[in-house]
Scaffold this active site. Structure first.
Site, PDB file in Angstrom:
ATOM      1  N   LYS A 128       4.234 -11.977   0.783  1.00  0.00           N
ATOM      2  CA  LYS A 128       5.268 -11.095   0.234  1.00  0.00           C
ATOM      3  C   LYS A 128       6.228 -11.955  -0.558  1.00  0.00           C
ATOM      4  O   LYS A 128       6.343 -13.161  -0.300  1.00  0.00           O
ATOM      5  CB  LYS A 128       6.033 -10.401   1.369  1.00  0.00           C
ATOM      6  N   ASP A 168       6.655  -3.486  -4.860  1.00  0.00           N
ATOM      7  CA  ASP A 168       7.299  -3.044  -3.624  1.00  0.00           C
ATOM      8  C   ASP A 168       8.632  -2.423  -4.078  1.00  0.00           C
ATOM      9  O   ASP A 168       8.733  -2.008  -5.244  1.00  0.00           O
ATOM     10  CB  ASP A 168       7.498  -4.230  -2.660  1.00  0.00           C
ATOM     11  N   THR A 211      -0.211   4.675  -1.963  1.00  0.00           N
ATOM     12  CA  THR A 211       0.485   4.409  -0.699  1.00  0.00           C
ATOM     13  C   THR A 211       0.930   5.721  -0.060  1.00  0.00           C
ATOM     14  O   THR A 211       0.659   5.983   1.116  1.00  0.00           O
ATOM     15  CB  THR A 211       1.686   3.465  -0.923  1.00  0.00           C
TER      16      THR A 211
HETATM   17  N1  GLU Z   1       4.057  -3.601  -1.218  1.00  0.00           N
HETATM   18  C1  GLU Z   1       2.961  -2.821  -0.761  1.00  0.00           C
HETATM   19  C2  GLU Z   1       2.838  -2.946   0.741  1.00  0.00           C
HETATM   20  O1  GLU Z   1       3.845  -3.059   1.420  1.00  0.00           O
HETATM   21  C3  GLU Z   1       1.680  -3.104  -1.537  1.00  0.00           C
HETATM   22  C4  GLU Z   1       1.148  -4.499  -1.455  1.00  0.00           C
HETATM   23  C5  GLU Z   1      -0.043  -4.776  -2.365  1.00  0.00           C
HETATM   24  O2  GLU Z   1      -0.592  -3.846  -2.953  1.00  0.00           O
HETATM   25  O3  GLU Z   1      -0.386  -5.947  -2.482  1.00  0.00           O
HETATM   26  O4  GLU Z   1       1.783  -2.892   1.316  1.00  0.00           O
END
Ligand code: GLU
Length: 448
Positions: A128, A168, A211
């Site tokens: 992250k 994100d 998502t």
């Molecule tokens: N930020 C998103 C999560 O919390 C997506 C992460 C991604 O696609 O790499 O899963």
């Protein structure tokens, strides 16, 4: 060492290093406490090196991000990338642009991402990153300059089989597009090093929705397990960003009624339901073109409650889709007294440990984020595959794969609880299944 004591020692060390009140310690404690059944059955994992290695990120990069605003004034922010764990695949996880972003926040998010990614069954490790940059109120050119400056450092740490960032909070397809453009400029390579791109420049059709859609598909599985369904369910939803928007769209399609949305500035309650053009309006609020107050002006059935959150509104399902720890003790007590039986976590770690405890004691069913919102990152892997193969994926195929994936994740959580003779508890199931996969791979790879 006995199982109880090694878990206690590891948690105590994490608290000492990171602070008792850190988000990272909160996340470590929540995961490790629920993997005790595995450690009882697998003494080799207790005696081995896995636990201490698992709570230390493989690498954290912190860097300066200088940029110049439209008035010619120079600003300096801090950028981060926490490459937490690559035991099962290249680092994968989003970038967050928000003023509160810190080492602690990216560490907690990257730790959790490691388990979330493991639950998808796909070969991706956890990472992250982000910056303490506030995109709200910035012009498009300022956003572009910031993204370019951010990538001027990040590009040397990432790559399609090394680390693949995505979006994100505060980072959507616009920001990913600017970062991707700069990445190509610096490396002279066209490859899927970022996901969440727009379909016009290599992105997956449906990734933006993935998502939120996945959260709702997971909720449907949890309800079905309890011989229930989404039809006419009133949903108290928080957020108006990407996850909330996708969830609202899919909830409406599946016959539920979304009655709230929210931001830091307050929440909207619309008893007639937030559907159709109201859901489209959420996009305009997300991109700063409109506000929650504008929403009420346009849609008179809605009421705006400034500086409040929606958790005391009565509903059948509570779906936090804004940010971490948005439901604490007071909010959980309100939900515990409500008629709602289900809490579906759309945002990452929306419940404090205390809130989770209160809601479990009250007999509510919780869909944990690391399972419920894993559809986003899974679709990022489909985007990586599309980029690597140079063969586009059709939208219908993306959604079909996503539905199957969310069903499988729910099933995995159920089966692992059964295997350890534990009652149905999706938090425990998700932690156990994910831990097993990551720990086995780490054991196989030795002390590295
Ligand atoms: N930020 C998103 C999560 O919390 C997506 C992460 C991604 O696609 O790499 O899963």
């Amino acid at each position: 060492m006995t199982m109880g004591s090694i878990v206690d020692v590891v948690i105590a060390n994490v608290k000492e290093k990171n602070g008792e009140a850190s988000l990272f310690a909160q996340a470590v404690e929540e995961v490790l406490e629920s993997v005790e059944p595995i450690l009882k059955k697998r003494p080799d994992l207790v005696d081995s090196y896995v636990l201490p290695l698992l709570v230390e990120p493989e690498r954290i990069i912190s860097f300066r991000v200088p940029w110049v605003d439209d008035e010619g004034v120079t600003h300096v922010n801090t950028g981060y990338r926490c490459q937490f764990n690559s035991a099962i695949g290249p680092y994968k996880g989003g970038l967050r642009f928000s003023p509160e972003v810190s080492v602690d926040e990216v560490k907690f998010l990257a730790f959790e991402q490691t388990f979330k990614n493991a639950l998808t069954g796909l070969p991706i490790g956890g990472a992250k990153g982000g910056a303490d940059f506030d995109p709200i109120g910035k012009s498009d050119m300022e956003i572009m300059r910031f993204c370019q400056s951010f990538m001027n450092e990040l590009y040397r740490h990432i790559g399609p089989v090394t680390d693949v960032p995505a979006g994100d909070i505060g980072v959507g397809k616009r920001e990913i597009g600017y970062m991707y453009g700069q990445y190509k400029k610096l490396t002279n390579r066209v490859e899927g090093t970022l996901t969440g791109k727009s379909p016009v420049d290599g992105g997956l059709v449906g990734r933006e929705e993935a998502t939120g859609y996945g959260v709702v598909f997971f909720a449907r599985e949890m309800l079905a397990y309890h011989q229930d369904d989404l039809t006419a369910k009133e949903v108290v939803l928080s957020g108006y960003g990407n996850v909330a928007w996708g969830a609202a769209k899919k909830l409406n399609e599946l016959g539920a009624k979304v009655i709230t949305i929210s931001g830091l500035e307050g929440f909207i309650h619309d008893p007639e339901g937030i559907s159709g053009e109201k859901v489209d309006f959420m996009r305009e609020i997300r991109y700063g073109d409109k506000t929650l107050a504008d929403f009420v002006e346009k849609f008179p059935s809605a009421t705006f409650y400034p500086n409040e959150q929606p958790w005391h509104v009565s509903g059948d399902i509570y779906m936090p889709c804004a940010t971490q720890n948005e439901i604490g003790q007071i909010e959980a007590e309100a939900i515990a007294k409500s008629r709602g039986q289900y809490i579906v976590e759309g945002s990452n770690m929306p419940l404090t440990r205390e809130a989770t405890h209160i809601l479990k004691v009250a007999g509510k069913m919780i869909a944990p984020f690391k399972a419920a919102n894993a559809g986003g990152v899974a679709c990022s892997v489909y985007e990586m595959a599309q980029n690597a193969s140079f063969i586009p994926t059709a939208e219908a195929q993306v959604y079909a794969q996503l539905e199957i994936l969310m069903k499988n994740i729910h099933q995995t959580c159920v089966e692992v609880c059964e295997a350890y003779q534990l009652p149905y508890d999706l938090n425990v199931g998700a932690n156990l299944a994910a831990f097993e996969r990551v720990a086995e791979a780490m054991l196989a790879q030795g002390i590295v």
